[in-house]
Design a protein around this motif. Structure first.
Motif, PDB file in Angstrom:
ATOM      1  N   TYR A 298       0.827  -1.206   0.000  1.00 24.05           N
ATOM      2  CA  TYR A 298       0.000   0.000   0.000  1.00 24.05           C
ATOM      3  C   TYR A 298       0.869   1.266   0.000  1.00 24.05           C
ATOM      4  N   LEU A 299       1.764   1.367   0.960  1.00 23.21           N
ATOM      5  CA  LEU A 299       2.602   2.552   1.079  1.00 23.21           C
ATOM      6  C   LEU A 299       3.546   2.717  -0.113  1.00 23.21           C
ATOM      7  N   GLY A 300       4.178   1.623  -0.518  1.00 21.50           N
ATOM      8  CA  GLY A 300       5.118   1.678  -1.642  1.00 21.50           C
ATOM      9  C   GLY A 300       4.450   2.107  -2.927  1.00 21.50           C
ATOM     10  N   SER A 301       3.214   1.625  -3.160  1.00 21.81           N
ATOM     11  CA  SER A 301       2.491   1.987  -4.384  1.00 21.81           C
ATOM     12  C   SER A 301       2.132   3.469  -4.395  1.00 21.81           C
ATOM     13  N   GLY A 302       1.769   4.012  -3.242  1.00 18.04           N
ATOM     14  CA  GLY A 302       1.431   5.427  -3.168  1.00 18.04           C
ATOM     15  C   GLY A 302       2.621   6.315  -3.475  1.00 18.04           C
ATOM     16  N   ILE A 303       3.777   5.975  -2.925  1.00 17.80           N
ATOM     17  CA  ILE A 303       4.990   6.771  -3.154  1.00 17.80           C
ATOM     18  C   ILE A 303       5.398   6.729  -4.622  1.00 17.80           C
ATOM     19  N   LEU A 304       5.420   5.522  -5.192  1.00 17.64           N
ATOM     20  CA  LEU A 304       5.815   5.395  -6.601  1.00 17.64           C
ATOM     21  C   LEU A 304       4.783   6.025  -7.541  1.00 17.64           C
ATOM     22  N   GLY A 305       3.494   5.953  -7.174  1.00 13.59           N
ATOM     23  CA  GLY A 305       2.458   6.571  -7.998  1.00 13.59           C
ATOM     24  C   GLY A 305       2.636   8.078  -8.086  1.00 13.59           C
ATOM     25  N   GLY A 306       2.985   8.711  -6.968  1.00 13.64           N
ATOM     26  CA  GLY A 306       3.246  10.141  -6.979  1.00 13.64           C
ATOM     27  C   GLY A 306       4.432  10.506  -7.848  1.00 13.64           C
ATOM     28  N   VAL A 307       5.479   9.696  -7.781  1.00 13.21           N
ATOM     29  CA  VAL A 307       6.671   9.930  -8.606  1.00 13.21           C
ATOM     30  C   VAL A 307       6.310   9.844 -10.094  1.00 13.21           C
ATOM     31  N   CYS A 308       5.495   8.844 -10.451  1.00 12.02           N
ATOM     32  CA  CYS A 308       5.094   8.684 -11.855  1.00 12.02           C
ATOM     33  C   CYS A 308       4.281   9.878 -12.350  1.00 12.02           C
ATOM     34  N   LEU A 309       3.427  10.453 -11.481  1.00 17.18           N
ATOM     35  CA  LEU A 309       2.640  11.606 -11.889  1.00 17.18           C
ATOM     36  C   LEU A 309       3.537  12.821 -12.137  1.00 17.18           C
ATOM     37  N   ILE A 310       4.559  12.979 -11.301  1.00 16.84           N
ATOM     38  CA  ILE A 310       5.521  14.069 -11.504  1.00 16.84           C
ATOM     39  C   ILE A 310       6.245  13.887 -12.837  1.00 16.84           C
ATOM     40  N   LEU A 311       6.650  12.668 -13.133  1.00 13.19           N
ATOM     41  CA  LEU A 311       7.339  12.386 -14.395  1.00 13.19           C
ATOM     42  C   LEU A 311       6.422  12.626 -15.588  1.00 13.19           C
ATOM     43  N   LEU A 312       5.138  12.246 -15.451  1.00 15.10           N
ATOM     44  CA  LEU A 312       4.173  12.457 -16.531  1.00 15.10           C
ATOM     45  C   LEU A 312       4.065  13.936 -16.887  1.00 15.10           C
ATOM     46  N   ALA A 313       4.092  14.784 -15.872  1.00 16.18           N
ATOM     47  CA  ALA A 313       3.955  16.217 -16.095  1.00 16.18           C
ATOM     48  C   ALA A 313       5.148  16.812 -16.819  1.00 16.18           C
ATOM     49  N   ASN A 314       6.298  16.165 -16.717  1.00 15.16           N
ATOM     50  CA  ASN A 314       7.527  16.776 -17.212  1.00 15.16           C
ATOM     51  C   ASN A 314       8.192  16.041 -18.374  1.00 15.16           C
ATOM     52  N   PHE A 315       7.675  14.859 -18.728  1.00 10.75           N
ATOM     53  CA  PHE A 315       8.220  14.103 -19.866  1.00 10.75           C
ATOM     54  C   PHE A 315       7.069  13.759 -20.796  1.00 10.75           C
ATOM     55  N   GLN A 316       6.860  14.592 -21.815  1.00 13.70           N
ATOM     56  CA  GLN A 316       5.669  14.474 -22.655  1.00 13.70           C
ATOM     57  C   GLN A 316       5.954  13.929 -24.049  1.00 13.70           C
ATOM     58  N   LEU A 317       7.174  13.507 -24.298  1.00 13.44           N
ATOM     59  CA  LEU A 317       7.522  12.960 -25.601  1.00 13.44           C
ATOM     60  C   LEU A 317       7.073  11.508 -25.668  1.00 13.44           C
ATOM     61  N   SER A 318       6.292  11.156 -26.688  1.00  6.10           N
ATOM     62  CA  SER A 318       5.791   9.793 -26.856  1.00  6.10           C
ATOM     63  C   SER A 318       6.962   8.810 -27.000  1.00  6.10           C
ATOM     64  N   PRO A 319       6.871   7.599 -26.412  1.00  2.00           N
ATOM     65  CA  PRO A 319       5.703   6.993 -25.744  1.00  2.00           C
ATOM     66  C   PRO A 319       5.689   7.163 -24.223  1.00  2.00           C
ATOM     67  N   ALA A 320       6.512   8.057 -23.674  1.00  2.00           N
ATOM     68  CA  ALA A 320       6.619   8.195 -22.221  1.00  2.00           C
ATOM     69  C   ALA A 320       5.265   8.403 -21.533  1.00  2.00           C
ATOM     70  N   PRO A 321       4.371   9.291 -22.030  1.00  3.17           N
ATOM     71  CA  PRO A 321       3.092   9.482 -21.325  1.00  3.17           C
ATOM     72  C   PRO A 321       2.260   8.206 -21.232  1.00  3.17           C
ATOM     73  N   PHE A 322       2.285   7.390 -22.288  1.00  3.33           N
ATOM     74  CA  PHE A 322       1.496   6.158 -22.281  1.00  3.33           C
ATOM     75  C   PHE A 322       2.073   5.147 -21.298  1.00  3.33           C
ATOM     76  N   VAL A 323       3.398   5.052 -21.251  1.00  2.00           N
ATOM     77  CA  VAL A 323       4.061   4.146 -20.304  1.00  2.00           C
ATOM     78  C   VAL A 323       3.790   4.588 -18.867  1.00  2.00           C
ATOM     79  N   LEU A 324       3.904   5.887 -18.618  1.00  2.00           N
ATOM     80  CA  LEU A 324       3.691   6.404 -17.271  1.00  2.00           C
ATOM     81  C   LEU A 324       2.233   6.249 -16.840  1.00  2.00           C
ATOM     82  N   MET A 325       1.297   6.440 -17.762  1.00  2.00           N
ATOM     83  CA  MET A 325      -0.109   6.225 -17.429  1.00  2.00           C
ATOM     84  C   MET A 325      -0.376   4.753 -17.111  1.00  2.00           C
ATOM     85  N   PHE A 326       0.298   3.862 -17.811  1.00  2.00           N
ATOM     86  CA  PHE A 326       0.201   2.428 -17.508  1.00  2.00           C
ATOM     87  C   PHE A 326       0.676   2.160 -16.078  1.00  2.00           C
TER      88      PHE A 326
END
Length: 411
Positions: A298-326
């Motif tokens: 539970y805790l580990g997933s929350g921390i990593l999920g937040g990190v992925c959202l930060i990366l999504l906001a700052n790396f928008q070149l395909s296919p990064a957004p699709f991988v991060l959304m996955f």
């Protein structure tokens, strides 16, 4: 050294129950409609207004409704048959979907119509979700509970992919009216499947009550949560994740069009990536059995999920957004599975509806954030909103890991 062996037969243990199979069929069909609605309504509102702020305040209408009505939803869940609640809430959603389809078809749809629809959604969710989340432990025993919850989320991931993609292609080919027509038809089938569930289940009291007694029972539920530091922390974690989910789902149409330059089909594929991740994780979770590491996951997933959202906001070149959304979908699904399982495992059986409704009540505070986030998105863009929410999620989950180590050890 003892080595744990995973059996794929155990991954479908809960499906041996006849009634749970009908519940799963209903969940499979319902999940498709929910993702069709997420894509279709978000695209429609942004098409009508061309405003990220509008996405925020229209979604806020639903959140405020949940905030006001969710306490009653929990009390109803503990007092009345969950099957009856689930059937009638789906009937309301069926009628709502057909009504929107007609408004779009006759070209009279306006933003205020969608506000009303979102208010209706809020009432439905407030009554439906506590019943839907807690009926699982009425259908299966405690040892099978994690497997049943995981299979529930497998259905969400599987049909979520279909629903999101279908909505994107329907918008391009038949317009949003086609999306809402399809939703109405699917909701009708969901209602039929729910009618196959048995009447009964655990009900705390069946005697008639006054309004004062209803609120008395709500206060009883609040005290139950307040005096359990474990339940209180789990609800805080779930509420934080709820804010996180509403943030990226609410503003995804604007992010997809203005930052990723995607069409409606592209938005559908991006949304489907979330569900593909959720499906993948759900399949893994079905193999965990009665895992002894629920708190860590539970805790580990929350921390990593937040990190992925930060990366999504700052790396928008395909296919990064699709991988991060996955990845966001997979980690978010793990959070939901563990939250639902741990809450049901650590609260009094007669309090389950009220405990879950308190969780949804607090999530109803999201409108405050959504309106503020919509303003931020309007002025500085959606990526800033995603970054802020990711940082907040990571900070809260790290704080819980540091100051509430008992959560880390939950099993």
């Amino acid at each position: 050294m003892t080595q744990r062996v995973f059996h794929f037969r155990g991954a479908t243990l809960a499906l041996q129950d006849y009634n749970f199979r009908w519940f799963m069929l209903a969940r499979i069909l319902a999940t498709a409609t929910i993702q069709m609605r997420n894509v279709g309504s978000g695209w429609l509102i942004y098409h009508l207004t061309d405003s990220a702020l509008a996405l925020g305040w229209v979604a806020a209408a639903k959140g405020l409704t949940i905030l006001i009505t969710s306490p009653l939803g929990g009390v109803f869940t503990d007092r009345f048959e969950k099957r009856t609640i689930l059937v009638w809430t789906r009937v309301v959603w069926t009628l709502s979907a057909f009504a929107v389809a007609l408004l779009i078809y006759f070209d009279v749809i306006r933003v205020w119509h969608m506000v009303l629809v979102y208010i209706v959604d809020g009432v439905v969710i407030a009554f439906m979700m506590p019943a839907q989340d807690t009926i699982i432990s009425d259908l299966v025993d405690r040892k099978t509970l994690l497997n049943a919850v995981s299979l529930n989320f497998v259905s969400q991931g599987l049909m979520g992919i279909f629903g999101a993609l279908a909505a994107g292609y329907l918008i391009e080919s038949a317009g949003p009216a086609g999306v809402y027509l399809g939703m109405g038809l699917l909701f009708s089938m969901v209602t039929f499947a729910l009618l196959k569930l048995p009447k009964g289940g655990i009900v705390s009291d069946t005697q008639p009550v006054t309004l004062a007694q209803v609120y008395g029972r709500l206060v009883e539920g609040l005290r139950h949560v307040w005096h359990s530091s474990t339940l209180l922390t789990l609800i805080l974690m779930g509420v934080t994740f709820g804010f996180f989910t509403q943030s990226y789902r609410t503003f995804l149409p604007a992010f997809a069009r203005d930052d990723l330059f995607l069409s409606a089909v592209g938005l559908g594929i991006l949304t489907a990536a979330v569900d593909a991740g959720a499906l993948t994780n759900s399949l893994v979770a079905t193999l965990l059995g009665d895992s002894a590491h629920k708190g860590k996951l539970y805790l580990g997933s929350g921390i990593l999920g937040g990190v992925c959202l930060i990366l999504l906001a700052n790396f928008q070149l395909s296919p990064a957004p699709f991988v991060l959304m996955f990845l966001i979908g997979a980690l978010g699904n793990m959070i939901q599975v563990m939250n639902m399982t741990l809450l049901q495992s650590h609260c009094d059986l007669n309090m389950r509806g009220r405990v879950f409704s308190i969780s949804y009540l607090l999530r109803g505070l999201a409108p405050v954030w959504l309106v503020a986030a919509g303003t931020l998105a309007e002025w500085w863009g959606v990526p800033l909103v995603f970054t802020v929410m990711g940082v907040v999620l990571v900070a809260i989950y790290l704080a819980i890991a540091a100051f509430r180590p008992g959560i880390w050890r939950l099993r």
